[in-house]
Design an enzyme around this catalytic site. Structure first.
Site, PDB file in Angstrom:
ATOM      1  N   THR A  67       9.519 -16.168   0.433  1.00 18.63           N
ATOM      2  CA  THR A  67       8.911 -14.841   0.412  1.00 18.63           C
ATOM      3  C   THR A  67       8.248 -14.589  -0.936  1.00 18.63           C
ATOM      4  OG1 THR A  67       9.262 -12.511   0.952  1.00 18.63           O
ATOM      5  CG2 THR A  67      11.046 -13.593  -0.249  1.00 18.63           C
ATOM      6  N   LYS A  71       4.752 -17.602  -1.764  1.00 19.93           N
ATOM      7  CA  LYS A  71       4.202 -18.167  -0.519  1.00 19.93           C
ATOM      8  C   LYS A  71       3.024 -19.136  -0.750  1.00 19.93           C
ATOM      9  CE  LYS A  71       5.629 -14.544   2.676  1.00 19.93           C
ATOM     10  NZ  LYS A  71       5.259 -13.665   3.781  1.00 19.93           N
ATOM     11  N   GLY A 131      -6.473  -3.410   4.471  1.00 24.21           N
ATOM     12  CA  GLY A 131      -5.806  -4.228   3.465  1.00 24.21           C
ATOM     13  C   GLY A 131      -6.438  -5.607   3.358  1.00 24.21           C
ATOM     14  N   GLY A 134      -1.848 -10.522   0.935  1.00 25.43           N
ATOM     15  CA  GLY A 134      -1.331 -11.716   1.600  1.00 25.43           C
ATOM     16  C   GLY A 134      -1.150 -11.529   3.103  1.00 25.43           C
TER      17      GLY A 134
HETATM   18  P1  NAP Z   1      -0.021  -7.335  -1.132  1.00 26.63           P
HETATM   19  O1  NAP Z   1      -0.504  -8.733  -1.093  1.00 26.63           O
HETATM   20  O2  NAP Z   1       0.542  -6.757  -2.375  1.00 26.63           O
HETATM   21  O3  NAP Z   1      -1.279  -6.398  -0.681  1.00 26.63           O
HETATM   22  C1  NAP Z   1      -1.195  -5.007  -0.756  1.00 26.63           C
HETATM   23  C2  NAP Z   1      -2.395  -4.367  -0.075  1.00 26.63           C
HETATM   24  O4  NAP Z   1      -2.217  -2.939  -0.083  1.00 26.63           O
HETATM   25  C3  NAP Z   1      -3.740  -4.642  -0.757  1.00 26.63           C
HETATM   26  O5  NAP Z   1      -4.752  -4.705   0.196  1.00 26.63           O
HETATM   27  C4  NAP Z   1      -3.903  -3.390  -1.644  1.00 26.63           C
HETATM   28  O6  NAP Z   1      -5.233  -3.070  -1.936  1.00 26.63           O
HETATM   29  C5  NAP Z   1      -3.348  -2.325  -0.720  1.00 26.63           C
HETATM   30  N1  NAP Z   1      -2.924  -1.151  -1.477  1.00 26.63           N
HETATM   31  C6  NAP Z   1      -1.847  -1.052  -2.299  1.00 26.63           C
HETATM   32  N2  NAP Z   1      -1.791   0.202  -2.822  1.00 26.63           N
HETATM   33  C7  NAP Z   1      -2.867   0.884  -2.334  1.00 26.63           C
HETATM   34  C8  NAP Z   1      -3.352   2.205  -2.485  1.00 26.63           C
HETATM   35  N3  NAP Z   1      -2.729   3.096  -3.263  1.00 26.63           N
HETATM   36  N4  NAP Z   1      -4.448   2.580  -1.801  1.00 26.63           N
HETATM   37  C9  NAP Z   1      -5.093   1.696  -1.003  1.00 26.63           C
HETATM   38  N5  NAP Z   1      -4.692   0.424  -0.796  1.00 26.63           N
HETATM   39  C10 NAP Z   1      -3.593   0.027  -1.471  1.00 26.63           C
HETATM   40  O7  NAP Z   1       1.080  -7.068  -0.020  1.00 26.63           O
HETATM   41  P2  NAP Z   1       1.306  -7.901   1.350  1.00 26.63           P
HETATM   42  O8  NAP Z   1       2.257  -8.998   1.113  1.00 26.63           O
HETATM   43  O9  NAP Z   1      -0.039  -8.187   1.943  1.00 26.63           O
HETATM   44  O10 NAP Z   1       2.083  -6.805   2.247  1.00 26.63           O
HETATM   45  C11 NAP Z   1       1.407  -5.685   2.782  1.00 26.63           C
HETATM   46  C12 NAP Z   1       2.369  -4.883   3.665  1.00 26.63           C
HETATM   47  O11 NAP Z   1       2.728  -5.664   4.813  1.00 26.63           O
HETATM   48  C13 NAP Z   1       3.678  -4.529   2.961  1.00 26.63           C
HETATM   49  O12 NAP Z   1       3.978  -3.198   3.273  1.00 26.63           O
HETATM   50  C14 NAP Z   1       4.706  -5.467   3.573  1.00 26.63           C
HETATM   51  O13 NAP Z   1       5.972  -4.857   3.626  1.00 26.63           O
HETATM   52  C15 NAP Z   1       4.143  -5.656   4.984  1.00 26.63           C
HETATM   53  N6  NAP Z   1       4.547  -6.957   5.570  1.00 26.63           N
HETATM   54  C16 NAP Z   1       5.279  -6.932   6.718  1.00 26.63           C
HETATM   55  C17 NAP Z   1       5.667  -8.129   7.313  1.00 26.63           C
HETATM   56  C18 NAP Z   1       6.478  -8.105   8.576  1.00 26.63           C
HETATM   57  O14 NAP Z   1       7.099  -9.131   8.922  1.00 26.63           O
HETATM   58  N7  NAP Z   1       6.489  -7.022   9.319  1.00 26.63           N
HETATM   59  C19 NAP Z   1       5.302  -9.362   6.735  1.00 26.63           C
HETATM   60  C20 NAP Z   1       4.529  -9.339   5.561  1.00 26.63           C
HETATM   61  C21 NAP Z   1       4.165  -8.133   4.996  1.00 26.63           C
HETATM   62  P3  NAP Z   1      -5.938  -3.658  -3.287  1.00 26.63           P
HETATM   63  O15 NAP Z   1      -6.357  -5.043  -2.946  1.00 26.63           O
HETATM   64  O16 NAP Z   1      -7.092  -2.740  -3.510  1.00 26.63           O
HETATM   65  O17 NAP Z   1      -4.907  -3.596  -4.379  1.00 26.63           O
END
Ligand code: NAP
Length: 290
Positions: A67, A71, A131, A134
């Site tokens: 995680t 990754k 978004g 990742g």
């Molecule tokens: P990440 O790589 O940190 O990406 C975060 C994303 O959120 C980016 O696109 C970022 O935009 C955006 N963001 C953050 N703060 C923001 C704000 N204030 N306003 C607008 N956009 C904002 O995170 P990730 O790993 O992709 O995970 C994303 C979500 O998916 C998390 O909530 C995670 O818990 C969930 N998830 C769930 C599973 C599941 O099995 N259900 C698996 C993986 C992830 P910028 O690029 O502009 O910063």
């Protein structure tokens, strides 16, 4: 469970790992299938990833999940990489192979299995993807591989949206992913969309936040899938429902990425009936009623 000389070990490497639900998924499956297997979290400090993977190999660990934040980094430490994971550029599951571990990505097929189980069709759809992190990358690959009509990929940092779109379009030989600035959502064409919320906005403890507030945006959504599962009823989901759309949280995605990993480690196929039993246990643990 009885731990004895034959017990196999699986686990999760990441930082942090203390919040993980994965032990519940895997230890429940092991119990249901009468497998002599235990799954534990391993907190891996920055700079110790190579040691962790080598150590796991030396200890004959059966399999690992990976995680945040490892990754992509973990790919350098592997003997083999499955073509899908190589294409996505992220590995969340390691399976023993000759000379080490083989890396897989079960997030993307996990999301697909979760959507199928909710009767959400992705093929041929027009999709709004919120978004470009990742998780959104894996969703973009899923969409491109399932022949969606179009994906409007909206992100706060538009350059990240552009980078993901061009990479996915190129690797999947398509032009279906269209990057957009998040604040330009009013420029989305008319119509009804499947919207996938893959930002971290609204994640516990900031549960009152949502990436777009405007009612006009939610008029466009027939189905909203939020990858967040804590909370299990996000503000995004509430807004989708208040505009007569169907809304889902991401707990089934978590469930199925785990089930696919378990299947790879043990060479078994987990039935839908068993998957739903594990899901009920997960929901109970998280106090989710629906
Ligand atoms: P990440 O790589 O940190 O990406 C975060 C994303 O959120 C980016 O696109 C970022 O935009 C955006 N963001 C953050 N703060 C923001 C704000 N204030 N306003 C607008 N956009 C904002 O995170 P990730 O790993 O992709 O995970 C994303 C979500 O998916 C998390 O909530 C995670 O818990 C969930 N998830 C769930 C599973 C599941 O099995 N259900 C698996 C993986 C992830 P910028 O690029 O502009 O910063």
């Amino acid at each position: 469970m009885v731990i004895n000389g034959h017990t196999r070990t699986c686990g999760l490497i990441g930082n942090p790992v203390e919040h993980t639900m994965s032990p519940l998924i895997h230890n429940t499956l092991a119990r249901m299938l009468s497998h002599n297997l235990v799954y534990v979290p391993f907190h891996v400090e920055e700079g110790k990833l190579q040691d962790a993977v080598k150590g796991a190999c030396g200890l004959n660990i059966l399999g690992l999940n990976v995680t945040v934040p490892y990754k992509s980094q973990v790919m350098r430490e592997l003997a083999q990489i499955d073509p899908l994971a190589a294409k996505i550029g992220a590995v969340n599951t390691l399976v023993r192979c000759e000379n080490g571990f083989k890396g897989y990505n079960t997030d993307m097929p996990g999301l697909y299995r979760a959507m199928c189980s909710e009767n959400i069709q992705i093929e041929g759809q027009e999709v709004i993807l919120l978004g470009a992190g990742g998780a959104a990358r894996a969703v973009a690959f899923l969409c491109a591989s399932k022949n969606v009509k179009k994906v409007y990929l909206l992100n706060r940092s538009v350059e990240k949206a552009r980078a993901v779109a061009s990479e996915v379009n190129e690797k999947c030989n398509t032009d279906c992913i269209l990057p957009m600035q998040l604040s330009d959502y009013r420029q989305l064409p008319d119509g009804k969309f499947l919207a996938i919320q893959a930002t971290s906005v609204g994640l516990y403890p900031d549960i009152d936040r949502v990436v777009i507030e405007d009612d006009a945006f939610y008029e466009k959504i027939h189905t909203g899938y939020d990858l967040i599962y804590k909370p299990s009823d996000t503000r995004f989901m509430q807004l989708v429902r208040s505009h007569k759309g169907r809304a889902y949280h991401g707990l089934k995605m978590l469930l199925y990425q785990g089930i696919i990993a378990y299947e790879l480690w043990n060479g078994v196929s987990v039935s839908e009936e068993m998957a739903m039993q594990v899901y009920e246990i997960l929901k109970q643990e998280m106090d989710i009623k629906d």
